[in-house]
Design an enzyme around this catalytic site. Structure first.
Site, PDB file in Angstrom:
ATOM      1  N   GLY A 180       0.838  -1.194   0.000  1.00 28.28           N
ATOM      2  CA  GLY A 180       0.000   0.000   0.000  1.00 28.28           C
ATOM      3  C   GLY A 180       0.867   1.235   0.000  1.00 28.28           C
ATOM      4  O   GLY A 180       1.790   1.349   0.813  1.00 28.28           O
ATOM      5  N   LYS A 204     -12.375   6.157  16.292  1.00 30.23           N
ATOM      6  CA  LYS A 204     -11.940   7.565  16.349  1.00 30.23           C
ATOM      7  C   LYS A 204     -12.217   8.298  15.041  1.00 30.23           C
ATOM      8  O   LYS A 204     -12.461   9.511  15.048  1.00 30.23           O
ATOM      9  CB  LYS A 204     -10.464   7.647  16.730  1.00 30.23           C
ATOM     10  CG  LYS A 204      -9.512   6.885  15.795  1.00 30.23           C
ATOM     11  CD  LYS A 204      -8.876   7.762  14.757  1.00 30.23           C
ATOM     12  CE  LYS A 204      -7.966   6.966  13.834  1.00 30.23           C
ATOM     13  NZ  LYS A 204      -7.211   7.805  12.908  1.00 30.23           N
ATOM     14  N   TRP A 221      -0.120   7.182   4.627  1.00 27.87           N
ATOM     15  CA  TRP A 221       0.379   6.553   5.840  1.00 27.87           C
ATOM     16  C   TRP A 221       1.319   5.396   5.515  1.00 27.87           C
ATOM     17  O   TRP A 221       2.366   5.228   6.155  1.00 27.87           O
ATOM     18  CB  TRP A 221      -0.782   6.092   6.708  1.00 27.87           C
ATOM     19  CG  TRP A 221      -0.446   5.475   8.034  1.00 27.87           C
ATOM     20  CD1 TRP A 221      -1.161   4.512   8.657  1.00 27.87           C
ATOM     21  CD2 TRP A 221       0.651   5.774   8.917  1.00 27.87           C
ATOM     22  NE1 TRP A 221      -0.581   4.184   9.874  1.00 27.87           N
ATOM     23  CE2 TRP A 221       0.546   4.946  10.056  1.00 27.87           C
ATOM     24  CE3 TRP A 221       1.733   6.660   8.836  1.00 27.87           C
ATOM     25  CZ2 TRP A 221       1.456   4.969  11.115  1.00 27.87           C
ATOM     26  CZ3 TRP A 221       2.653   6.686   9.896  1.00 27.87           C
ATOM     27  CH2 TRP A 221       2.505   5.855  11.005  1.00 27.87           C
ATOM     28  N   GLY A 222       1.011   4.605   4.500  1.00 26.16           N
ATOM     29  CA  GLY A 222       1.933   3.560   4.090  1.00 26.16           C
ATOM     30  C   GLY A 222       3.280   4.123   3.678  1.00 26.16           C
ATOM     31  O   GLY A 222       4.339   3.563   4.005  1.00 26.16           O
ATOM     32  N   ARG A 250      -0.496   1.294  -8.670  1.00 27.82           N
ATOM     33  CA  ARG A 250      -0.271   1.986  -9.947  1.00 27.82           C
ATOM     34  C   ARG A 250       1.212   2.035 -10.285  1.00 27.82           C
ATOM     35  O   ARG A 250       2.047   2.370  -9.450  1.00 27.82           O
ATOM     36  CB  ARG A 250      -0.827   3.414  -9.865  1.00 27.82           C
ATOM     37  CG  ARG A 250      -2.348   3.459  -9.744  1.00 27.82           C
ATOM     38  CD  ARG A 250      -2.827   4.763  -9.124  1.00 27.82           C
ATOM     39  NE  ARG A 250      -2.247   5.928  -9.780  1.00 27.82           N
ATOM     40  CZ  ARG A 250      -2.201   7.142  -9.217  1.00 27.82           C
ATOM     41  NH1 ARG A 250      -2.688   7.332  -8.001  1.00 27.82           N
ATOM     42  NH2 ARG A 250      -1.678   8.158  -9.874  1.00 27.82           N
TER      43      ARG A 250
END
EC number: 1.1.1.94
Length: 332
Positions: A8, A191, A12-13, A33
Site C-alpha cells: 500500500g 476515532k 500513511w503507508g 499503480r
C-alpha cells in the site's frame, strides 16, 4: 537485517515506509499503480500521496506483490480497511509462512463486522499470534517531517511485537508494545467516526468547548464498545485510544475531520470527499459498521448514530447536533 514489505502506497503507508527505512530496515513497497511505484523508486518521493517528503534512496517500490513479499519477515498491510479482504485474498499465497502480518488499517469490515485482525486471520489462515496492529496519534505528514510521535504495536506474541518495535524505532518515532489487540483496533476504528462529528461541529462554527465535550463523550462510547468486546480500559486511555482520538479530531491534517468540516459548512458528501486530502475518509463507511457492531452488543453510541444518519440517511447536520445536545440530563 529485517526485510519488510509494505503493501500500500497511500500517505500513511509511505510515511511508515520512511520510518522503517530511517530505522535501518530493508523495506520494499507495493503500489497498485505503476506510475507511483516508478516515481518512488526513481525519484525517491511519492508526490501522489505525500508530496514534498523525500524517501531514503534504499526504498524501492513495485507493482508485483511477489517481488515485495519475497523473504519478508514482516508484512505491513497498508490498504484501506474496506479493501483489505480483496487485496489479501490475492496476496495470501505469496506471504512467507512465518511472517508477522502488521495491520495499519483502521475500521470494522462492512457486512461481517470483523475487526481488521479478524479479517486477516480469516483470509490468510494466519494464527492470531502472527497478527499485529499499529495504532496511535500518527498523522502521516507530521511523521514524514520527523516530528516526535509515539505509537502502539499490539500483538498477542510479545516477541513479534518487539521485533516490529525494533524495525520502526527512530529518534522521532517511539513505538510501545501491548498485548491488547482488541483495544487498539476498537480505538482506531471508532476515532474516525468521532472525528467526522467534531469536524461537523467545527464547520458549523462551534468552538473548543463543544469539540472538547464531543471528544470526551466520544471516548466514553468508544470505551463502552471496547470493553464489551474484551478490550482493556487502560488501552483506550492511552496512545491507541485517547491519543489517536485527540489527534484525529483536532488536526486539520485529519481527512475525517476535514470531511466533517465541509459537511458542517453545508457542503455535499461529494465536496466533503474532495476535501479529505484526496484520500478515503474511513469514518464514512466505518460509522455504519461500528453502529451495527454496537447494536449487536447493546452498546449506546449516540455520536456514531448521528454521523451514520448524516452520511447515510440524509439527516441535516443541524438536526443531528440538536439531537445530541437535546439528550436528557443525567449523571455522567
Amino acid at each position: 537485517m529485517t526485510k519488510v514489505a509494505v503493501l500500500g502506497a497511500g500517505s500513511w503507508g509511505t510515511a511508515f515506509t520512511k520510518v522503517l527505512a530511517e530505522a535501518g530496515t530493508d523495506v520494499t513497497m507495493w503500489a497498485r499503480r505503476g506510475e507511483v511505484a516508478d516515481t518512488i523508486t526513481n525519484e525517491h518521493e511519492n508526490p501522489f500521496y505525500l508530496r514534498g517528503f523525500g524517501l531514503p534512496a534504499t526504498v524501492t517500490a513495485t507493482t508485483d506483490p511477489l517481488v515485495a513479499l519475497a523473504d519478508s519477515s514482516i508484512v505491513v498491510l497498508a490498504v484501506p480497511s474496506q479493501t483489505l479482504r480483496q487485496n489479501l485474498a490475492e496476496w495470501k499465497d505469496s506471504i512467507p509462512k512465518d511472517a508477522t502480518l502488521l495491520s495499519l488499517a483502521k475500521g470494522v469490515e462492512s457486512g461481517t463486522l470483523l475487526r481488521m485482525s479478524q479479517v486477516i486471520a480469516a483470509v490468510s489462515g494466519a494464527e492470531p499470534e502472527r497478527i499485529a496492529v499499529l495504532s496511535g496519534p500518527n498523522l502521516a505528514r507530521e511523521i514524514a517531517a520527523r516530528q516526535p510521535a509515539a505509537t502502539v504495536i499490539a500483538c498477542s506474541d510479545s516477541a513479534r511485537a518487539i521485533a516490529v518495535q525494533k524495525a520502526c524505532a527512530t529518534k522521532y518515532f517511539r513505538p510501545y508494545t501491548n498485548s491488547d489487540v482488541i483495544g487498539c483496533e476498537v480505538g482506531g476504528a471508532c476515532k474516525n467516526v468521532i472525528a467526522i462529528a467534531c469536524g461537523i461541529a467545527s464547520g458549523m462554527g462551534m468552538g473548543d468547548n463543544t469539540i472538547a465535550s464531543m471528544i470526551t463523550r466520544g471516548l466514553a462510547e468508544i470505551t463502552r464498545l471496547g470493553v464489551a468486546l474484551g478490550a482493556k480500559p487502560a488501552t483506550l486511555a492511552g496512545l491507541a485510544g485517547v491519543g489517536d482520538l485527540v489527534a484525529t479530531c483536532m488536526s486539520p491534517l485529519s481527512r475525517n475531520r476535514s470531511f466533517g468540516h465541509v459537511l458542517g459548512e453545508g457542503g455535499s458528501m461529494e465536496r466533503a470527499q474532495k476535501a479529505a486530502h484526496g484520500q478515503v475518509a474511513e469514518g464514512v463507511k466505518s460509522c455504519t459498521s461500528v453502529r451495527a457492531l454496537s447494536e449487536s452488543y447493546d452498546v449506546e453510541m449516540p455520536l456514531t448514530e448521528a454521523v451514520h444518519r448524516i452520511c447515510h440517511e440524509g439527516m441535516e447536520v443541524e438536526e443531528a447536533i440538536g439531537m445530541l445536545l437535546g439528550r436528557r440530563i443525567k449523571p455522567e
